[in-house]
Design an enzyme around this catalytic site. Sequence first.
Site, PDB file in Angstrom:
ATOM      1  N   HIS A  84      30.277 -23.811  27.218  1.00  0.00           N
ATOM      2  CA  HIS A  84      29.971 -24.921  26.301  1.00  0.00           C
ATOM      3  C   HIS A  84      28.522 -24.987  25.863  1.00  0.00           C
ATOM      4  O   HIS A  84      28.131 -25.955  25.208  1.00  0.00           O
ATOM      5  CB  HIS A  84      30.328 -26.258  26.943  1.00  0.00           C
ATOM      6  CG  HIS A  84      31.784 -26.449  27.176  1.00  0.00           C
ATOM      7  ND1 HIS A  84      32.615 -27.054  26.267  1.00  0.00           N
ATOM      8  CD2 HIS A  84      32.571 -26.096  28.214  1.00  0.00           C
ATOM      9  CE1 HIS A  84      33.841 -27.090  26.745  1.00  0.00           C
ATOM     10  NE2 HIS A  84      33.850 -26.509  27.928  1.00  0.00           N
TER      11      HIS A  84
ATOM     12  N   LYS B  97      24.978 -39.627  19.450  1.00  0.00           N
ATOM     13  CA  LYS B  97      25.223 -38.518  20.372  1.00  0.00           C
ATOM     14  C   LYS B  97      24.143 -38.589  21.442  1.00  0.00           C
ATOM     15  O   LYS B  97      23.202 -39.390  21.313  1.00  0.00           O
ATOM     16  CB  LYS B  97      25.177 -37.164  19.661  1.00  0.00           C
ATOM     17  CG  LYS B  97      23.925 -36.963  18.787  1.00  0.00           C
ATOM     18  CD  LYS B  97      23.958 -35.661  18.022  1.00  0.00           C
ATOM     19  CE  LYS B  97      24.888 -35.664  16.830  1.00  0.00           C
ATOM     20  NZ  LYS B  97      26.073 -34.871  16.977  1.00  0.00           N
ATOM     21  N   ARG B  98      24.253 -37.777  22.515  1.00  0.00           N
ATOM     22  CA  ARG B  98      23.173 -37.743  23.490  1.00  0.00           C
ATOM     23  C   ARG B  98      21.852 -37.404  22.796  1.00  0.00           C
ATOM     24  O   ARG B  98      21.828 -36.668  21.802  1.00  0.00           O
ATOM     25  CB  ARG B  98      23.474 -36.688  24.573  1.00  0.00           C
ATOM     26  CG  ARG B  98      24.546 -37.107  25.565  1.00  0.00           C
ATOM     27  CD  ARG B  98      24.165 -38.324  26.345  1.00  0.00           C
ATOM     28  NE  ARG B  98      23.087 -38.045  27.275  1.00  0.00           N
ATOM     29  CZ  ARG B  98      23.225 -37.984  28.598  1.00  0.00           C
ATOM     30  NH1 ARG B  98      24.399 -38.213  29.161  1.00  0.00           N
ATOM     31  NH2 ARG B  98      22.186 -37.737  29.377  1.00  0.00           N
TER      32      ARG B  98
ATOM     33  N   LYS C 166      19.155 -31.703  19.179  1.00  0.00           N
ATOM     34  CA  LYS C 166      20.011 -32.517  18.308  1.00  0.00           C
ATOM     35  C   LYS C 166      19.191 -33.198  17.205  1.00  0.00           C
ATOM     36  O   LYS C 166      19.738 -33.749  16.262  1.00  0.00           O
ATOM     37  CB  LYS C 166      20.783 -33.545  19.137  1.00  0.00           C
ATOM     38  CG  LYS C 166      21.792 -32.899  20.095  1.00  0.00           C
ATOM     39  CD  LYS C 166      22.551 -33.935  20.889  1.00  0.00           C
ATOM     40  CE  LYS C 166      23.414 -33.353  21.987  1.00  0.00           C
ATOM     41  NZ  LYS C 166      24.689 -32.788  21.508  1.00  0.00           N
TER      42      LYS C 166
ATOM     43  N   THR D 107      31.544 -32.422  18.644  1.00  0.00           N
ATOM     44  CA  THR D 107      32.873 -32.994  18.438  1.00  0.00           C
ATOM     45  C   THR D 107      32.767 -34.329  17.713  1.00  0.00           C
ATOM     46  O   THR D 107      33.718 -34.754  17.052  1.00  0.00           O
ATOM     47  CB  THR D 107      33.603 -33.188  19.788  1.00  0.00           C
ATOM     48  OG1 THR D 107      32.679 -33.729  20.727  1.00  0.00           O
ATOM     49  CG2 THR D 107      34.135 -31.869  20.302  1.00  0.00           C
TER      50      THR D 107
ATOM     51  N   LYS E 104      35.142 -36.486  14.780  1.00  0.00           N
ATOM     52  CA  LYS E 104      35.589 -37.889  14.834  1.00  0.00           C
ATOM     53  C   LYS E 104      35.187 -38.599  13.545  1.00  0.00           C
ATOM     54  O   LYS E 104      35.951 -39.381  12.977  1.00  0.00           O
ATOM     55  CB  LYS E 104      34.984 -38.579  16.062  1.00  0.00           C
ATOM     56  CG  LYS E 104      35.486 -37.966  17.376  1.00  0.00           C
ATOM     57  CD  LYS E 104      34.639 -38.349  18.584  1.00  0.00           C
ATOM     58  CE  LYS E 104      34.951 -37.415  19.749  1.00  0.00           C
ATOM     59  NZ  LYS E 104      33.937 -37.448  20.813  1.00  0.00           N
TER      60      LYS E 104
HETATM   61  C1  26W Z   1      24.423 -28.250  34.971  1.00  0.00           C
HETATM   62  C2  26W Z   1      24.042 -29.291  34.017  1.00  0.00           C
HETATM   63  C3  26W Z   1      24.904 -29.274  32.804  1.00  0.00           C
HETATM   64  C4  26W Z   1      25.830 -30.285  32.611  1.00  0.00           C
HETATM   65  C5  26W Z   1      26.636 -30.262  31.509  1.00  0.00           C
HETATM   66  C6  26W Z   1      24.786 -28.259  31.893  1.00  0.00           C
HETATM   67  C7  26W Z   1      25.598 -28.238  30.799  1.00  0.00           C
HETATM   68  C8  26W Z   1      26.516 -29.230  30.600  1.00  0.00           C
HETATM   69  C9  26W Z   1      27.468 -29.190  29.422  1.00  0.00           C
HETATM   70  C10 26W Z   1      28.068 -27.814  29.308  1.00  0.00           C
HETATM   71  C11 26W Z   1      26.799 -29.620  28.178  1.00  0.00           C
HETATM   72  C12 26W Z   1      27.757 -30.051  27.116  1.00  0.00           C
HETATM   73  O1  26W Z   1      28.290 -31.136  27.173  1.00  0.00           O
HETATM   74  N1  26W Z   1      27.960 -29.195  26.121  1.00  0.00           N
HETATM   75  C13 26W Z   1      28.640 -29.643  24.917  1.00  0.00           C
HETATM   76  O2  26W Z   1      30.006 -29.317  25.007  1.00  0.00           O
HETATM   77  C14 26W Z   1      30.717 -29.841  23.885  1.00  0.00           C
HETATM   78  C15 26W Z   1      32.181 -29.572  24.100  1.00  0.00           C
HETATM   79  O3  26W Z   1      32.447 -28.214  23.980  1.00  0.00           O
HETATM   80  C16 26W Z   1      30.205 -29.215  22.599  1.00  0.00           C
HETATM   81  O4  26W Z   1      30.868 -29.809  21.514  1.00  0.00           O
HETATM   82  C17 26W Z   1      28.707 -29.430  22.467  1.00  0.00           C
HETATM   83  O5  26W Z   1      28.213 -28.742  21.345  1.00  0.00           O
HETATM   84  C18 26W Z   1      28.000 -28.950  23.721  1.00  0.00           C
HETATM   85  O6  26W Z   1      26.625 -29.292  23.670  1.00  0.00           O
END
Ligand code: 26W
Length: 808
Positions: free
Chosen positions: A358, A546-547, A552, A652, A656
């Site tokens: 992701h 968004k975050r 971003k 995503t 929406k």
């Molecule tokens: C280890 C810390 C950590 C925690 C969460 C690293 C990375 C993450 C996630 C992978 C980050 C995340 O939420 N990525 C998002 O995933 C969405 C669903 O696929 C995408 O639409 C977003 O572009 C992507 O940033």
Amino acid sequence: MIQDKESFKKAYLDTFSRVESNPLELSNNWEKYHALVSLVKEMMNSYWVNAVKTNIEKDQRRIYYLSMEFLIGKMLAYNLMNLGLENIVREGLADLNINYDELLLQEEEAPLGNGGLGRLAACYLDSMAQEKDAGYGFGFGIRYKYGLFTQKIVDGCQVEVPDPWLKDGYVWATPKPDRMITVKFKGNVRTAMDGNRIIFIHENYEPVLAVPHDILFLGYMDTSKINYLRLYSAEPVMQDFDLLSFNQGEFAKAAAYRAEVEAISNILYPEDQNQAGRELRLKQEYFLSAASVGDSIAYYKMIYGSLDKFAKRVAFHINDTHPAVSIPELMRILIDEEGMSWEEAWEITVNVFSYTNHTILPEALECWPVDLFRALLPRIYMIIEEIDRRYLQDIGSRYPGDEELLRKTAIIADGRINMAHLSVIGSRSVNGVSRIHSQILKENIFGAFYKITPEKFHNITNGVSHRRFLHYANQPLSDLISQAIGVEWINQATELDKLLAFSNDRGFMEQLAKAKYKNKERLAKYIFERQGVAIDPSSMFDIHVKRLHGYKRQLLNALKIMDLYNAIKEGKTIQPTTFIFGGKAASSYQRAKDVIKLINSVAQIVNNDKQVNDYIRVVFLENFNVSLGEIVYPAADVSEQISTASKEASGTGCMKFMFNGAITLGSRDGANLEIHEAVGDEHFALFGLTAAQVMELSVAGRYNSWDEYSSTPRLKRVIDQLVDGFLQTTYDFHSIRNGLLWENDCFFVLKDFMPYTVAWEGLNQKYADQDQWLQSSLYNIAKAGIFSSDRAIKEYHQLIWNRKGPVV
Ligand code: 26W
């Protein structure tokens, strides 16, 4: 069975008298809510019992979707909608003098995720229930006592407050103590001989109980479409340890043990793109993995008696690398507990696992220090070492002399375990979440793996639940659509395409405008009531939620608003616009918090300046979450999707907004490109650098942000305004300015500033012609069908989970 208002009332009163201890007349709203949820849960439970029988009879595949995050949103109204009972319940309760809307307010949203990844998992649960004929999908996650913090805005700054979402108990989840699993940490591994076989004995470990709490999920209007999310909480193994210590008076030790164990499911890590690298996080990851894999094996043996055909009937999907230790955990169980050979165990393992990546941000790619890992999970470490050894041996013999290849793909290197490499090697499929992201995976971060096993790589572009984010969240639009094209779109989102036939229907287009206006009024009311800012529903709602993250580029939007402010002060006129922001910053991410303060400072200046007030206003929404999103997305005219190209894996939120008829102002990144392709230039405002240009410019020496600063006076002016007193605050924005100039603007905010501003102006002018605008809005809704999570889940079934191959 509830078929009408009368049968509902009878069932409700019946349930109420069974589960509440007060008479209805004396009870409060929480008790009334609790009784209603109990009734709905009971119904769902009976549907589940039937569905599971069918699942076994039809020998359907079981998919375990493992994720550290699930942002499921509120359940009551959504479940009633899926059951087709909302009106009956509303009217039935009214007869009993109970206000349904007030009961809805009793529900707490489960805050078990950070952002995109967690909400995607929840959309997929919804669609896995909907698409159950292709196989049963289940979510496995952690029941964090404290999920994501509640965001307060105090004096323009983010303050994090704990969210005690479990304080009244969470009624939707049912504890299943009979299905608990023991998870073992630390200790040492001893080898011994069993005949001519070496066996591994894990000793002196610290046991932790993983206790499941199940939440049922429904598909649409079909009670056989049902599955569950199983959330584990960590509990101490009481009997022996506590009693012993109490007898010996070692209360403190027992309490410390309990606290250490419970810490595992105490908090969600609030970083969404940054690795914590802490032992507790690894404990959580193994806790989830061992509980899920252990549960699947126990269940399988209970149903089928042996593990025969396990790999044919079971699939594990890991949502990013966070549950990647489930790969060696399955190996451990098959070898150490089931007595299989390495080869047998490996064949099963690589056949059941699949992995979605992701993010390509380096700071989010998990690597664990070997020392920390080995001490916490000694047997799992041994297995990873052996996976790595065999992998390197195999590749070494297939590509003799290619040291580079080994170096680029090894699991263990420089004292660290690369979880992405473990995930690729241990899975039969690896996928990205948008076309461009999957391409980058193949060409870039997994380029070497792609060379070895090209057939492993797939793309499945993300999707969102259009039932939640359109049908449920936007009733005025949903009703209008159903009147025009019937209700089939709720099951089959690509039916929305039929709306194009109405583009010349004046009556329909007027209704479309009215629906949008209603949603904007709802959001305006929310903002006025909560935050005291009055906004005009007839202004263009330009929304960026968004975050908060550098990539971003909320900062780019803020600079654009400052620039507009300057221009309006000098006499420019525009279509009145309300800029709306929302999102949380990780608590330790100072730069992102600075941007929140900046947006609020700009809001102060803009909203209090009569000269510009007829044209622009700015609002930062406090505590953006799923429930607030359900009010925000339907109200948008413009959807801001402006990440630095190549950085947003998919996004995503963009989908929406699209389902709700917003027009995207988008960079050439993630799913934006696919939305653009679906609607065409006329209905999308595309701008800025391409991913290839960003990667090229990122090479040292190819970009100098000072050049942009000095050559663009408008830009220079807003950057200087960050620190010259313009913002009328004592808060110091030098850090933001330094990031843009002295740190060379790593997200290319300055480079994209002018193309972005120009694209925005184009949209704003288009808004003046409401007929033209509505055409684009309709076009977006009509073409959104492919971004339903139903489509994505169908693709997961077809491409990944539905293995033809030999029966293992
Ligand atoms: C280890 C810390 C950590 C925690 C969460 C690293 C990375 C993450 C996630 C992978 C980050 C995340 O939420 N990525 C998002 O995933 C969405 C669903 O696929 C995408 O639409 C977003 O572009 C992507 O940033």
